[in-house]
Scaffold this motif. Structure first.
Motif, short mmCIF file in Angstrom:
data_model
loop_
_atom_site.label_atom_id
_atom_site.label_comp_id
_atom_site.label_asym_id
_atom_site.label_seq_id
_atom_site.Cartn_x
_atom_site.Cartn_y
_atom_site.Cartn_z
N LYS A 10 -13.05 0.67 -2.34
CA LYS A 10 -11.58 0.74 -2.37
C LYS A 10 -11.01 0.15 -1.09
N THR A 11 -9.96 -0.66 -1.26
CA THR A 11 -9.21 -1.18 -0.12
C THR A 11 -7.74 -0.98 -0.42
N HIS A 12 -7.12 -0.08 0.33
CA HIS A 12 -5.71 0.26 0.13
C HIS A 12 -4.91 -0.11 1.37
N TYR A 13 -3.66 -0.50 1.15
CA TYR A 13 -2.76 -0.85 2.25
C TYR A 13 -1.47 -0.05 2.12
N GLN A 14 -0.88 0.27 3.25
CA GLN A 14 0.45 0.85 3.26
C GLN A 14 1.48 -0.28 3.33
N LEU A 19 1.76 2.76 -1.36
CA LEU A 19 0.34 2.48 -1.18
C LEU A 19 -0.09 1.37 -2.15
N ARG A 21 -2.96 -0.45 -3.88
CA ARG A 21 -4.37 -0.22 -4.20
C ARG A 21 -4.99 -1.55 -4.65
N SER A 22 -5.23 -2.44 -3.68
CA SER A 22 -5.73 -3.78 -4.00
C SER A 22 -7.11 -3.75 -4.63
N ASP A 24 -9.66 -0.77 -6.20
CA ASP A 24 -9.46 0.62 -6.58
C ASP A 24 -10.67 1.21 -7.29
N THR A 60 -11.22 1.11 2.49
CA THR A 60 -10.70 2.47 2.61
C THR A 60 -11.78 3.49 2.25
N SER A 270 0.98 -1.25 -6.27
CA SER A 270 1.60 -0.03 -5.73
C SER A 270 2.11 0.87 -6.84
#
Length: 314
Positions: A10-14, A19, A21-22, A24, A60, A270
């Motif tokens: 998982k790679t998530h960005y704010q 959020l 969730r690129s 997931d 993440t 998002s």
């Protein structure tokens, strides 16, 4: 043991929208000597996956194992050593080449970082790799702006090969090139795979290129893999409605039409839909699809699909 194994990545960005969730929950593996294609629309997370595998972007959650070693949380010193074995070829070679440096300086830099030989030895290595990728010997004294797009991509390939890697992540390496040049670059990658014993992850939105180049294909939608199969099986018997819609965009008069071309827009990472994340665009969607996320499951040896109705699609 696979060369590369990824579990629940998982790679998530704010962001201002919340959020993102690129990635997931991605699971994948790459065997030694294998070319694995990764396809999907722009924005589905393909490039983020490539960068996360090299730890250019930190994940993440999840696990990345290379040759049995978990590299997900290793420190920068260990990561530098691992990156000798995992390299990347970028979509835009010009953007990844320092315009103030000659090609010789650009190619010698990784060798300096990894303390590979003395100055004379490094120059010999650079001259050898320049020749292997089909560039003239005087290229080392020229600057990036003096080369065509195809030549710049050859420089990018040369840089990726310098440290004798085992795995190369190719992020849309031919999408910005003319068709005739695309074929030349793909043929070069095939030659280099044989000569150096490479494995590839080949990221693309162009299924016709992937069909030519890859052994196995994974289809990605909104941060997850939704179908995975060997190349022949995927083209002859696609079982996810998204895969079929992507294939309808590839001209092939010999192939029967299975579905209408894909409509609608990719939802934002998002605001991922509930249930099956493809249900907002799927012509087969039911109430079950809107409420229940499908399991990524095997329907035949080596063929996995995340669709409630994969067994009944024909």
């Amino acid at each position: 043991m696979p060369l590369l194994s990824v579990t629940d990545l998982k790679t998530h960005y704010q962001s201002r929208d919340g959020l993102l969730r690129s990635l997931d929950g991605v699971d994948l593996f790459v065997e030694r000597g294998e070319t694995v294609g990764l396809v999907g629309e722009s924005g589905c997370g393909k490039s983020t996956l490539g960068k996360t595998l090299l730890r250019l972007v930190d994940p993440t959650a999840g696990r990345i194992e290379f040759k049995g070693e978990d590299i997900t949380r290793v420190d920068q010193r260990r990561l530098r050593s691992v990156r000798k074995s995992i390299q990347m070829i970028f979509q835009d070679p010009f953007a990844s080449l320092n315009p103030r440096h000659t090609i010789g300086e650009i190619l010698e830099a990784p060798l300096v970082v990894h303390k590979a030989g003395d100055s004379a030895e490094r120059r010999r290595i650079v001259a050898g790799i320049v020749s292997k990728v089909g560039l003239p010997a005087d290229s080392i004294n020229r600057y990036p702006h003096e080369f065509s797009g195809g030549q710049r991509q050859r420089i990018g390939i040369a840089r990726a090969l310098l440290l004798n890697p085992e795995l190369i992540v190719c992020d849309e390496p031919v999408s910005a090139l003319d068709l005739s040049i695309q074929a030349q670059i793909l043929n070069l990658l095939v030659e280099m795979k044989k000569e150096f014993g490479l494995s590839y992850i080949f990221i693309s939105h162009d299924l016709s290129v992937v069909r030519y180049f890859c052994d196995r294909v994974m289809v990605m939608y909104l941060g997850r893999i939704v179908e995975s199969a060997d190349n022949e099986t995927l083209w002859s018997d696609p079982r996810h409605p998204y895969t079929r819609a992507l294939m309808e965009a590839v001209p092939d008069p010999s192939r029967p039409r299975h579905a209408a071309p894909l409509g609608g827009d990719l939802p934002s990472p998002s605001n991922i839909p509930s249930g099956c994340r493809f249900h907002t665009r799927c012509p087969l969607a039911t109430d079950r699809c809107r409420a229940e996320e499908p399991e990524f499951r095997s329907i035949a040896p080596g063929h996995e699909v995340a669709c409630h109705f994969a067994d009944s699609i024909n």
